[in-house]
Write a protein that holds these residues in place. Sequence first.
Motif, mmCIF file in Angstrom:
data_model
loop_
_atom_site.group_PDB
_atom_site.id
_atom_site.type_symbol
_atom_site.label_atom_id
_atom_site.label_comp_id
_atom_site.label_asym_id
_atom_site.label_seq_id
_atom_site.Cartn_x
_atom_site.Cartn_y
_atom_site.Cartn_z
ATOM 1 N N ARG A 1 -8.672 11.409 15.293
ATOM 2 C CA ARG A 1 -8.069 10.869 14.077
ATOM 3 C C ARG A 1 -7.378 9.549 14.389
ATOM 4 N NH1 ARG A 1 -2.821 11.372 12.692
ATOM 5 N NH2 ARG A 1 -2.237 11.054 10.545
ATOM 6 N N GLN A 2 -6.668 9.492 15.506
ATOM 7 C CA GLN A 2 -5.975 8.269 15.895
ATOM 8 C C GLN A 2 -6.962 7.131 16.161
ATOM 9 O OE1 GLN A 2 -2.544 8.018 15.736
ATOM 10 N NE2 GLN A 2 -3.076 5.833 15.845
ATOM 11 N N LEU B 1 -6.912 1.409 5.302
ATOM 12 C CA LEU B 1 -7.053 2.861 5.385
ATOM 13 C C LEU B 1 -5.746 3.543 5.011
ATOM 14 C CD1 LEU B 1 -8.771 5.353 6.323
ATOM 15 C CD2 LEU B 1 -7.706 5.042 8.567
ATOM 16 N N VAL B 2 -5.847 4.490 4.103
ATOM 17 C CA VAL B 2 -4.750 5.413 3.880
ATOM 18 C C VAL B 2 -4.931 6.489 4.946
ATOM 19 C CG1 VAL B 2 -3.745 7.101 2.306
ATOM 20 C CG2 VAL B 2 -4.617 4.920 1.417
ATOM 21 N N THR B 3 -3.919 6.703 5.758
ATOM 22 C CA THR B 3 -4.020 7.620 6.886
ATOM 23 C C THR B 3 -4.405 9.015 6.435
ATOM 24 O OG1 THR B 3 -2.375 6.354 8.087
ATOM 25 C CG2 THR B 3 -2.767 8.595 8.844
ATOM 26 N N PRO B 4 -5.489 9.554 6.989
ATOM 27 C CA PRO B 4 -5.857 10.938 6.640
ATOM 28 C C PRO B 4 -4.805 11.901 7.179
ATOM 29 C CG PRO B 4 -7.343 10.059 8.320
ATOM 30 C CD PRO B 4 -6.423 8.950 7.934
ATOM 31 N N GLU B 5 -4.431 12.857 6.370
ATOM 32 C CA GLU B 5 -3.406 13.809 6.780
ATOM 33 C C GLU B 5 -4.042 15.059 7.381
ATOM 34 O OE1 GLU B 5 -0.134 13.220 6.900
ATOM 35 O OE2 GLU B 5 -0.483 11.212 6.144
ATOM 36 N N GLY B 6 -4.711 15.875 6.578
ATOM 37 C CA GLY B 6 -5.259 17.119 7.102
ATOM 38 C C GLY B 6 -6.769 17.202 7.056
ATOM 39 N N ALA B 7 -7.402 16.213 6.490
ATOM 40 C CA ALA B 7 -8.857 16.245 6.335
ATOM 41 C C ALA B 7 -9.564 15.877 7.628
ATOM 42 C CB ALA B 7 -9.279 15.273 5.238
ATOM 43 N N MET B 8 -10.808 16.254 7.718
ATOM 44 C CA MET B 8 -11.640 15.920 8.874
ATOM 45 C C MET B 8 -12.500 14.688 8.583
ATOM 46 S SD MET B 8 -10.989 18.087 11.209
ATOM 47 C CE MET B 8 -10.300 19.691 11.459
ATOM 48 N N TYR B 9 -12.045 13.891 7.641
ATOM 49 C CA TYR B 9 -12.740 12.657 7.291
ATOM 50 C C TYR B 9 -11.709 11.628 6.857
ATOM 51 C CZ TYR B 9 -11.947 14.439 2.617
ATOM 52 O OH TYR B 9 -11.355 14.927 1.485
#
Length: 114
Positions: free
Chosen positions: A16-17, A31-39
């Motif tokens: 993710r990082q 990019l809006v930082t993905p929180e819990g998604a795998m995409y």
Amino acid sequence: SIRDLVSPGGRLYESRQAVIDGAAGSRFIDLVTPEGAMYAFPRVRTEALPDFDDERFAYELLEHKHVLVAPGVSFNTPYNDHFRITTLPEPAVLGEVFARIEDLLHDWAVAEAS
């Protein structure tokens, strides 16, 4: 436990990082930082690429750079400046992916400026 995978130093955390870092290092991507998604769902800055089209981008990225992403419009968005990418590959792979994305977007910017 999933906690080990998503904590700093865990493989999913690091992948993710790598997506976050790849977008942050781009001249063309927000990019809006993905929180819990795998995409992730990056946006291409149309200020830099006014003629950007996500379907054309997805096709050319696959054809010329061998990277598969999904165009944002395939998720019924009313805009065509996003694409979807998974956060699951190894961090080094994602680093290479963002380098290839940046290469293609740079080529497009050069072509638009000509």
